[in-house]
Design a protein around this motif. Sequence first.
Motif, PDB file in Angstrom:
ATOM      1  N   TYR A  80      67.304  52.694  50.126  1.00  0.00           N
ATOM      2  CA  TYR A  80      68.692  53.063  49.830  1.00  0.00           C
ATOM      3  C   TYR A  80      68.768  53.819  48.507  1.00  0.00           C
ATOM      4  CZ  TYR A  80      73.533  52.530  48.429  1.00  0.00           C
ATOM      5  OH  TYR A  80      74.799  52.780  47.983  1.00  0.00           O
ATOM      6  N   ARG A  81      68.040  53.318  47.486  1.00  0.00           N
ATOM      7  CA  ARG A  81      68.050  53.990  46.185  1.00  0.00           C
ATOM      8  C   ARG A  81      67.377  55.361  46.301  1.00  0.00           C
ATOM      9  NH1 ARG A  81      71.255  54.731  42.895  1.00  0.00           N
ATOM     10  NH2 ARG A  81      71.783  52.537  42.852  1.00  0.00           N
ATOM     11  N   ASP A 132      65.536  58.777  39.432  1.00  0.00           N
ATOM     12  CA  ASP A 132      65.806  57.583  40.237  1.00  0.00           C
ATOM     13  C   ASP A 132      64.953  57.569  41.486  1.00  0.00           C
ATOM     14  OD1 ASP A 132      67.799  56.436  38.645  1.00  0.00           O
ATOM     15  OD2 ASP A 132      69.226  57.923  39.367  1.00  0.00           O
ATOM     16  N   ARG A 133      64.846  58.748  42.106  1.00  0.00           N
ATOM     17  CA  ARG A 133      64.069  58.822  43.352  1.00  0.00           C
ATOM     18  C   ARG A 133      62.593  58.570  43.088  1.00  0.00           C
ATOM     19  NH1 ARG A 133      67.926  63.084  44.702  1.00  0.00           N
ATOM     20  NH2 ARG A 133      69.217  62.180  46.346  1.00  0.00           N
ATOM     21  N   VAL A 164      66.184  48.088  50.541  1.00  0.00           N
ATOM     22  CA  VAL A 164      67.029  48.319  49.366  1.00  0.00           C
ATOM     23  C   VAL A 164      66.465  49.473  48.542  1.00  0.00           C
ATOM     24  CG1 VAL A 164      67.866  47.284  47.254  1.00  0.00           C
ATOM     25  CG2 VAL A 164      67.835  45.970  49.327  1.00  0.00           C
ATOM     26  N   THR A 165      65.109  49.518  48.422  1.00  0.00           N
ATOM     27  CA  THR A 165      64.483  50.621  47.678  1.00  0.00           C
ATOM     28  C   THR A 165      64.737  51.954  48.364  1.00  0.00           C
ATOM     29  OG1 THR A 165      62.767  49.021  47.223  1.00  0.00           O
ATOM     30  CG2 THR A 165      62.365  51.264  46.540  1.00  0.00           C
ATOM     31  N   LYS A 209      70.006  57.630  48.034  1.00  0.00           N
ATOM     32  CA  LYS A 209      71.278  57.761  47.338  1.00  0.00           C
ATOM     33  C   LYS A 209      71.106  58.275  45.908  1.00  0.00           C
ATOM     34  CE  LYS A 209      75.716  56.531  47.677  1.00  0.00           C
ATOM     35  NZ  LYS A 209      76.634  56.880  48.772  1.00  0.00           N
ATOM     36  N   GLY A 210      69.903  57.958  45.305  1.00  0.00           N
ATOM     37  CA  GLY A 210      69.702  58.161  43.879  1.00  0.00           C
ATOM     38  C   GLY A 210      70.273  59.461  43.339  1.00  0.00           C
ATOM     39  N   ALA A 265      62.038  54.978  42.602  1.00  0.00           N
ATOM     40  CA  ALA A 265      62.131  54.288  43.887  1.00  0.00           C
ATOM     41  C   ALA A 265      60.835  54.448  44.668  1.00  0.00           C
ATOM     42  CB  ALA A 265      63.305  54.834  44.688  1.00  0.00           C
TER      43      ALA A 265
END
Lengths: 95, 141
Positions: free
Chosen positions: A22-23, A32-33, A19-20, A26-27, A36
């Motif tokens: 994915y962020r 955000d990256r 899930v991390t 996608k972030g 993550a």
Amino acid sequence: MIKTILIISMAFLTFAIFVTIYRLVKGPSASDRIQALDVLGINIISGVAIFSVFLRNTGFFEVILLIGILSFIGTIAFARFIERGVVIERRKQSD
Amino acid sequence: MKTNDLILQTATKITVFIILAYSLNLFFAGHNTPGGGFIGGLISAAAIVLFLLAFDMKTVKKALPFDFKKVAALGLLIAALTGMGSFLFNVPFLSHTFGYFDLPIFGETELATAVLFDTGVYLVVVGVTLTIIQTIGEDDD
């Protein structure tokens, strides 16, 4: 018994790491990256801890502290880069 | 815009000493557990990098007035001299030995000459890493 518990917790941890990631992919913004990546480092720490219990080996405890330190320094360096544009300043900023 | 890194600088002042203590622990524990000169040197370089991140190049140069190129050279010299010291006892190059000594606090301790060689490795790693980082950081844009 304990092996089953460890394997189940490792499976949950793998899910959390995916899930991390994915962020991370996608972030929308760089912050955000970076967050993550920080979370990914902490998840890897718990992965190493579970794995060292699984192997009944204390040889990996240094790795845990090491990933903690490196993830901290890396996050601070990225944050400095976003905020200032430079990682290491040459002289004190005149205010 | 006036910036303020009070939280980062205060946290760094405490964390740097913890990281340096951990690097010394890794360095001395390298004989019997994972660790050694290389990883110890890298971790103490990481502590100084954290110091560089929280403050600036000039402050760190004032606080640590070492020429890190000379630190790397000193490390190489120590490693080479440790290897050559074995010539004094008519044994091959880089032979190591150890013995048991009674130290005041630690009691009976095993002291090995491999620690001297590891000190050389430690100093070379710290010197080379910080030379690279300081040279890149000082670039004029």
